[in-house]
Design a protein around this motif. Structure first.
Motif, PDB file in Angstrom:
ATOM      1  N   LEU A   1      43.323  38.904 -92.703  1.00 50.73           N
ATOM      2  CA  LEU A   1      44.370  39.057 -93.708  1.00 50.73           C
ATOM      3  C   LEU A   1      45.777  39.018 -93.128  1.00 50.73           C
ATOM      4  N   ASN A   2      45.949  39.432 -91.865  1.00 51.83           N
ATOM      5  CA  ASN A   2      47.339  39.482 -91.391  1.00 51.83           C
ATOM      6  C   ASN A   2      47.768  38.130 -90.805  1.00 51.83           C
ATOM      7  N   LEU A   3      49.062  38.022 -90.510  1.00 46.90           N
ATOM      8  CA  LEU A   3      49.582  36.720 -90.101  1.00 46.90           C
ATOM      9  C   LEU A   3      50.123  36.699 -88.669  1.00 46.90           C
ATOM     10  N   GLU A   4      49.759  37.708 -87.885  1.00 48.51           N
ATOM     11  CA  GLU A   4      50.174  37.748 -86.473  1.00 48.51           C
ATOM     12  C   GLU A   4      49.637  36.526 -85.726  1.00 48.51           C
ATOM     13  N   PRO A   5      50.355  36.048 -84.705  1.00 47.47           N
ATOM     14  CA  PRO A   5      49.805  34.926 -83.921  1.00 47.47           C
ATOM     15  C   PRO A   5      48.482  35.305 -83.257  1.00 47.47           C
ATOM     16  N   LEU A   6      47.661  34.303 -83.054  1.00 41.56           N
ATOM     17  CA  LEU A   6      46.330  34.500 -82.472  1.00 41.56           C
ATOM     18  C   LEU A   6      46.263  33.896 -81.069  1.00 41.56           C
ATOM     19  N   GLY A   7      45.346  34.414 -80.249  1.00 40.19           N
ATOM     20  CA  GLY A   7      45.040  33.772 -78.974  1.00 40.19           C
ATOM     21  C   GLY A   7      43.720  33.025 -79.104  1.00 40.19           C
ATOM     22  N   LEU A   8      43.564  31.963 -78.340  1.00 40.21           N
ATOM     23  CA  LEU A   8      42.276  31.251 -78.276  1.00 40.21           C
ATOM     24  C   LEU A   8      41.756  31.326 -76.847  1.00 40.21           C
ATOM     25  N   TYR A   9      40.495  31.710 -76.689  1.00 46.63           N
ATOM     26  CA  TYR A   9      39.870  31.711 -75.368  1.00 46.63           C
ATOM     27  C   TYR A   9      38.755  30.663 -75.374  1.00 46.63           C
ATOM     28  N   ILE A  10      38.716  29.845 -74.352  1.00 46.64           N
ATOM     29  CA  ILE A  10      37.690  28.794 -74.275  1.00 46.64           C
ATOM     30  C   ILE A  10      36.917  28.958 -72.980  1.00 46.64           C
TER      31      ILE A  10
ATOM     32  N   HIS B   1      48.678  35.299 -72.782  1.00 46.66           N
ATOM     33  CA  HIS B   1      47.303  35.439 -73.268  1.00 46.66           C
ATOM     34  C   HIS B   1      46.739  36.827 -72.940  1.00 46.66           C
ATOM     35  N   ASN B   2      46.950  37.289 -71.722  1.00 42.18           N
ATOM     36  CA  ASN B   2      46.435  38.619 -71.405  1.00 42.18           C
ATOM     37  C   ASN B   2      47.130  39.683 -72.224  1.00 42.18           C
ATOM     38  N   LEU B   3      48.404  39.452 -72.580  1.00 37.99           N
ATOM     39  CA  LEU B   3      49.099  40.418 -73.443  1.00 37.99           C
ATOM     40  C   LEU B   3      48.444  40.491 -74.822  1.00 37.99           C
ATOM     41  N   VAL B   4      47.879  39.380 -75.277  1.00 38.07           N
ATOM     42  CA  VAL B   4      47.140  39.403 -76.552  1.00 38.07           C
ATOM     43  C   VAL B   4      46.041  40.473 -76.476  1.00 38.07           C
ATOM     44  N   TYR B   5      45.305  40.481 -75.366  1.00 35.26           N
ATOM     45  CA  TYR B   5      44.230  41.480 -75.218  1.00 35.26           C
ATOM     46  C   TYR B   5      44.810  42.892 -75.112  1.00 35.26           C
ATOM     47  N   TRP B   6      45.792  43.045 -74.220  1.00 38.99           N
ATOM     48  CA  TRP B   6      46.283  44.403 -73.941  1.00 38.99           C
ATOM     49  C   TRP B   6      47.055  44.986 -75.132  1.00 38.99           C
ATOM     50  N   GLN B   7      47.640  44.108 -75.948  1.00 39.02           N
ATOM     51  CA  GLN B   7      48.362  44.620 -77.127  1.00 39.02           C
ATOM     52  C   GLN B   7      47.452  44.682 -78.350  1.00 39.02           C
ATOM     53  N   HIS B   8      46.170  44.477 -78.102  1.00 32.52           N
ATOM     54  CA  HIS B   8      45.158  44.621 -79.153  1.00 32.52           C
ATOM     55  C   HIS B   8      45.380  43.652 -80.312  1.00 32.52           C
ATOM     56  N   GLN B   9      45.845  42.445 -79.975  1.00 35.77           N
ATOM     57  CA  GLN B   9      46.010  41.411 -81.005  1.00 35.77           C
ATOM     58  C   GLN B   9      44.684  40.670 -81.173  1.00 35.77           C
TER      59      GLN B   9
ATOM     60  N   LEU C   1      34.273  47.587 -85.857  1.00 36.55           N
ATOM     61  CA  LEU C   1      34.752  48.710 -85.053  1.00 36.55           C
ATOM     62  C   LEU C   1      35.270  49.804 -85.986  1.00 36.55           C
ATOM     63  N   SER C   2      34.807  51.026 -85.785  1.00 39.71           N
ATOM     64  CA  SER C   2      35.263  52.130 -86.629  1.00 39.71           C
ATOM     65  C   SER C   2      36.725  52.424 -86.307  1.00 39.71           C
ATOM     66  N   ALA C   3      37.379  53.175 -87.174  1.00 41.66           N
ATOM     67  CA  ALA C   3      38.781  53.530 -86.931  1.00 41.66           C
ATOM     68  C   ALA C   3      38.898  54.249 -85.586  1.00 41.66           C
ATOM     69  N   GLU C   4      37.911  55.076 -85.288  1.00 45.87           N
ATOM     70  CA  GLU C   4      37.902  55.832 -84.034  1.00 45.87           C
ATOM     71  C   GLU C   4      37.822  54.876 -82.826  1.00 45.87           C
ATOM     72  N   MET C   5      36.935  53.882 -82.938  1.00 46.74           N
ATOM     73  CA  MET C   5      36.786  52.928 -81.832  1.00 46.74           C
ATOM     74  C   MET C   5      38.067  52.096 -81.666  1.00 46.74           C
ATOM     75  N   LEU C   6      38.673  51.718 -82.779  1.00 46.72           N
ATOM     76  CA  LEU C   6      39.900  50.915 -82.695  1.00 46.72           C
ATOM     77  C   LEU C   6      41.008  51.722 -82.021  1.00 46.72           C
ATOM     78  N   ARG C   7      41.079  53.002 -82.372  1.00 45.29           N
ATOM     79  CA  ARG C   7      42.111  53.857 -81.765  1.00 45.29           C
ATOM     80  C   ARG C   7      41.879  53.991 -80.253  1.00 45.29           C
ATOM     81  N   SER C   8      40.617  54.215 -79.875  1.00 43.82           N
ATOM     82  CA  SER C   8      40.313  54.364 -78.437  1.00 43.82           C
ATOM     83  C   SER C   8      40.679  53.095 -77.677  1.00 43.82           C
ATOM     84  N   GLU C   9      40.327  51.949 -78.254  1.00 41.21           N
ATOM     85  CA  GLU C   9      40.636  50.677 -77.572  1.00 41.21           C
ATOM     86  C   GLU C   9      42.140  50.510 -77.406  1.00 41.21           C
TER      87      GLU C   9
END
Ligand code: SF4
Length: 389
Positions: free
Chosen positions: A10-19, A263-271, A315-323
């Motif tokens: 639903l959101n419009l944030e940019p996405l990363g692609l991993y191949i 790209h790694n910032l995509v992971y670390w910023q939870h995008q 992922l539950s809200a709890e799991m998302l928060r932990s990540e």
């Protein structure tokens, strides 16, 4: 066709692609990635599956409005493919998605698998960043861990990359290797600083179960540096790279100003990101999706069902928060104080005994409204994060 497991985004944030390119010249002794000795006959089938997956998933999710900020060819060793094969995959991505104008397109490349024509073709096709697995500059250490290149081949590969036009190059280095002394590590760091890349990643060796090195370690002494020496090696990297003008923006990653890995910032910023290929994961709309692990099964799944997604987990809200906490604290910029408090469910930082203790002991600090791990805390970052979860 199998029913789609794809979530609605639903959101419009940019996405990363991993191949994922699951092939290497041979397996390094410490590697537990989903990668296999290259089998030329199977490669083209795999690439056909990859192209199909990219197109089908993008179409199924009607994702045209989501811009792509980064594409990362990882593995494995993507650079063992021909330039035309890699460019074909990239073309499928461009046709299926909308790239941002300044999209980062990274490719992992190992010494001994690149030449000037290949590098020029990749640069001209829009690859913007290369990540080179160097690890060490002592040939005896490279042989010990099963790398198939020499230090001089790494240096030559770097020169060719520059000659081809690449102005954003990462070097991967490793410490804590069997037989590696502090002198070896300093020599490796100084060599890397001397050749002048824009980015350096410095990882400590992890003995992963099931790898040849793990097995050797179980069977006897393999000459690993002790814990104290390994901590000193890490600190040496932090100090030397900072003195050379690199910003440490993540526990193991150092960049010249303006060259953090998008790209790694995509992971670390939870995008959110799509992962294509065997064993690749995606993170979309709060779900984690997993592709078939084995390349042959991946290819069959795409051909038979039009998808290789083998499972997914909400992922539950709890799991998302932990990540979010775990990933955010890896970054030197840390987490916004309010986000941090929300994750821990406290109104005030001092309301949590664990946080108060880590602040008092100088492992955490609050700078400009953000909770960060201090330099002292970096040495034990993983343990700290576990304590907070
Ligand atoms: S080159 Fe990289 S992916 Fe391939 S076996 Fe070695 S460590 Fe693993």
């Amino acid at each position: 066709m199998k029913p789609s497991l794809e979530p609605k985004i639903l959101n419009l944030e940019p996405l990363g692609l991993y191949i994922h390119i699951p092939y290497c010249l041979s397996r390094c002794h410490y590697c537990d990635f989903n990668t296999y000795r290259v089998d030329t006959a199977a490669v083209q089938q795999y690439l056909d599956g990859l192209a199909q997956e990219i197109t089908l998933r993008a179409t199924a999710m009607a994702i045209r409005d989501r811009r792509i900020c980064s594409v990362f060819f990882g593995g494995g060793t993507p650079s063992i493919l021909q330039a035309s094969q890699l460019i074909d995959v990239l073309d499928h991505c461009r046709a299926a998605f909308t790239f941002e104008d300044d999209v980062e397109i990274s490719l992992e490349a190992n010494p001994g698998t690149v030449d000037l024509p290949k590098l020029r073709a990749l640069w001209e096709a829009g690859v913007t960043r290369l990540s080179v697995g160097v690890q060490a500059v002592q040939d005896r250490l490279l042989r010990r861990i099963g790398r198939v290149h020499t230090a001089s081949e790494a240096e030559q590969a770097f020169r060719l990359m520059r000659e081809a036009g690449f102005d954003n190059i990462n070097l991967d280095l490793m410490f804590g290797l069997p037989g590696q002394s502090m002198g070896d590590w300093v020599e490796t760091l100084d060599w890397a600083i001397g050749v002048g890349p824009e980015h350096i990643s410095a990882y400590g060796l992890i003995l992963e179960e099931g790898t040849p090195l793990y097995q050797e370690h179980r069977e006897g002494e393999i000459g690993l540096p002790d814990e104290e020496t390994e901590a000193m090696m890490y600190q040496m990297a932090v100090d030397r790279l900072r003195d050379a003008g690199f910003e440490q923006y993540e526990i193991s990653n150092f960049a010249c100003p303006g060259f953090r890995c998008r790209h790694n910032l995509v992971y670390w910023q939870h995008q959110e990101y799509f992962g294509f290929g065997a064993g690749a994961h995606s993170f979309l709309a709060g779900r984690r999706l997993y592709n078939e692990l084995l390349p042959a099964r991946y290819v069959c799944a795409i051909a038979e069902h039009g998808t290789a997604v083998a499972g997914s987990e909400e992922l539950s809200a709890e799991m998302l928060r932990s990540e979010r906490l775990m990933l955010g604290l890896r970054l030197r910029t840390g987490l916004d104080v309010q986000v941090f408090k929300d994750i821990l469910g406290v109104e005030d930082l001092s309301a949590s005994d664990r946080v108060a203790r880590l602040l008092d002991d100088g492992f955490l600090c609050v700078e400009e409204g953000r909770v960060q791990i201090t330099e002292r805390g970096l040495l034990v970052a993983n343990e700290l994060i576990v304590q907070l979860l």
